[in-house]
Design a protein around this motif. Structure first.
Motif, mmCIF file in Angstrom:
data_model
loop_
_atom_site.group_PDB
_atom_site.id
_atom_site.type_symbol
_atom_site.label_atom_id
_atom_site.label_comp_id
_atom_site.label_asym_id
_atom_site.label_seq_id
_atom_site.Cartn_x
_atom_site.Cartn_y
_atom_site.Cartn_z
ATOM 1 N N PRO A 223 22.169 45.298 18.878
ATOM 2 C CA PRO A 223 22.196 45.213 17.412
ATOM 3 C C PRO A 223 21.754 43.827 16.911
ATOM 4 O O PRO A 223 21.090 43.734 15.883
ATOM 5 N N GLN A 224 22.077 42.791 17.656
ATOM 6 C CA GLN A 224 21.662 41.434 17.267
ATOM 7 C C GLN A 224 20.147 41.299 17.256
ATOM 8 O O GLN A 224 19.593 40.550 16.453
ATOM 9 N N ASP A 225 19.482 42.019 18.149
ATOM 10 C CA ASP A 225 18.017 41.970 18.203
ATOM 11 C C ASP A 225 17.378 42.612 16.964
ATOM 12 O O ASP A 225 16.232 42.318 16.645
ATOM 13 N N PHE A 226 18.113 43.475 16.294
ATOM 14 C CA PHE A 226 17.599 44.142 15.097
ATOM 15 C C PHE A 226 17.786 43.298 13.844
ATOM 16 O O PHE A 226 17.164 43.565 12.814
ATOM 17 N N ARG A 227 18.641 42.285 13.908
ATOM 18 C CA ARG A 227 18.933 41.461 12.731
ATOM 19 C C ARG A 227 17.691 40.796 12.137
ATOM 20 O O ARG A 227 17.502 40.850 10.920
ATOM 21 N N PRO A 228 16.818 40.168 12.950
ATOM 22 C CA PRO A 228 15.637 39.511 12.358
ATOM 23 C C PRO A 228 14.730 40.460 11.584
ATOM 24 O O PRO A 228 14.146 40.086 10.572
ATOM 25 N N ARG A 229 14.621 41.693 12.046
ATOM 26 C CA ARG A 229 13.794 42.683 11.357
ATOM 27 C C ARG A 229 14.331 42.930 9.948
ATOM 28 O O ARG A 229 13.573 43.095 9.000
ATOM 29 N N LEU A 230 15.640 42.933 9.818
ATOM 30 C CA LEU A 230 16.260 43.174 8.514
ATOM 31 C C LEU A 230 16.298 41.915 7.664
ATOM 32 O O LEU A 230 16.258 42.003 6.434
ATOM 33 N N GLU A 231 16.365 40.757 8.294
ATOM 34 C CA GLU A 231 16.392 39.493 7.551
ATOM 35 C C GLU A 231 15.026 39.134 6.986
ATOM 36 O O GLU A 231 14.917 38.653 5.861
ATOM 37 N N SER A 232 13.979 39.369 7.761
ATOM 38 C CA SER A 232 12.645 38.944 7.338
ATOM 39 C C SER A 232 11.833 40.058 6.691
ATOM 40 O O SER A 232 10.873 39.797 5.983
ATOM 41 N N GLY A 233 12.235 41.299 6.909
ATOM 42 C CA GLY A 233 11.475 42.416 6.378
ATOM 43 C C GLY A 233 12.189 43.101 5.228
ATOM 44 O O GLY A 233 13.224 42.637 4.753
ATOM 45 N N THR A 234 11.610 44.196 4.808
ATOM 46 C CA THR A 234 12.197 44.997 3.737
ATOM 47 C C THR A 234 12.483 46.375 4.297
ATOM 48 O O THR A 234 11.560 47.121 4.621
ATOM 49 N N VAL A 235 13.757 46.697 4.427
ATOM 50 C CA VAL A 235 14.175 48.000 4.923
ATOM 51 C C VAL A 235 15.248 48.525 3.980
ATOM 52 O O VAL A 235 16.198 47.808 3.650
ATOM 53 N N PHE A 236 15.072 49.758 3.551
ATOM 54 C CA PHE A 236 16.050 50.397 2.685
ATOM 55 C C PHE A 236 16.809 51.442 3.477
ATOM 56 O O PHE A 236 16.262 52.092 4.369
ATOM 57 N N GLY A 237 18.061 51.592 3.141
ATOM 58 C CA GLY A 237 18.903 52.623 3.731
ATOM 59 C C GLY A 237 19.463 53.490 2.633
ATOM 60 O O GLY A 237 19.495 53.097 1.466
ATOM 61 N N ILE A 238 19.903 54.674 3.008
ATOM 62 C CA ILE A 238 20.527 55.581 2.050
ATOM 63 C C ILE A 238 21.724 56.214 2.726
ATOM 64 O O ILE A 238 21.695 56.489 3.930
ATOM 65 N N ARG A 239 22.776 56.385 1.949
ATOM 66 C CA ARG A 239 23.963 57.063 2.481
ATOM 67 C C ARG A 239 24.552 57.940 1.392
ATOM 68 O O ARG A 239 24.500 57.606 0.209
ATOM 69 N N ARG A 240 25.070 59.056 1.847
ATOM 70 C CA ARG A 240 25.812 59.904 0.912
ATOM 71 C C ARG A 240 27.095 59.165 0.561
ATOM 72 O O ARG A 240 27.661 58.461 1.394
#
Length: 170
Positions: free
Chosen positions: A46-63
């Motif tokens: 999960p730590q390896d995924f942090r930079p992708r979310l910090e530097s990029g634009t990713v949207f999530g959706i939840r009910r």
């Protein structure tokens, strides 16, 4: 007016574990829908995924009834002078049990809204056999502009992709 039964949010580093879990689910269930592979991304923490979310634009959706993510979609904007006018919608995925509830449409709408003042057009690649996704993109204005035969090779089998774009600034 009824309340929306889901929430769209921009993901940050604190969402890395949930993002990773949902992304791996998509890669495992639908390897033909992504350029990335489950095997490569499952090796990352999960730590390896942090930079992708910090530097990029990713949207999530939840009910609203859930704490886990039900869908994700990313936006990539190249930094090079000649290509930074085009954004790429990538990594679009909605859990099978959350489909046909408008979550995919809401995610795509959020990416388009975010992109409007940043790029002149959005592009994407979608599996040629994924008619549901192509119909979703067409409903919001994406048009086909190309077809790539043998775009992906998975376990000896080739998969074609349809290239689509939405012009935001004419």
């Amino acid at each position: 007016m009824t309340a929306t039964p889901f929430t769209v949010l921009r993901l940050g580093a604190e969402d890395a574990a949930n993002f990773r879990e949902l992304r791996l689910d998509g890669l495992r269930r639908h390897p033909e829908a992504f350029g990335a592979s489950y095997e490569d991304e499952a090796r990352q923490s999960p730590q390896d995924f942090r930079p992708r979310l910090e530097s990029g634009t990713v949207f999530g959706i939840r009910r609203k009834s859930r704490s886990d993510l039900d869908g994700i979609a990313g936006l990539y904007i190249p930094e090079t002078i000649k290509t930074r006018h085009k954004g790429v919608l990538w990594g679009m995925y909605v859990r099978p049990e959350a489909r046909c509830m408008g979550l995919g449409s809401a995610l795509v709408a959020r990416v388009i809204e975010h992109s409007t003042n940043l790029v002149e057009e959005l592009t994407l690649a979608v599996g040629a056999a994924n008619e549901h996704a192509m119909n979703l993109y067409a409903r919001v204005g994406f048009n086909c502009y190309g077809f790539e035969e043998r775009a992906l090779k998975i376990e000896g089998r080739y998969y074609d992709e349809v290239l689509m774009r939405l012009v935001l600034v004419k």
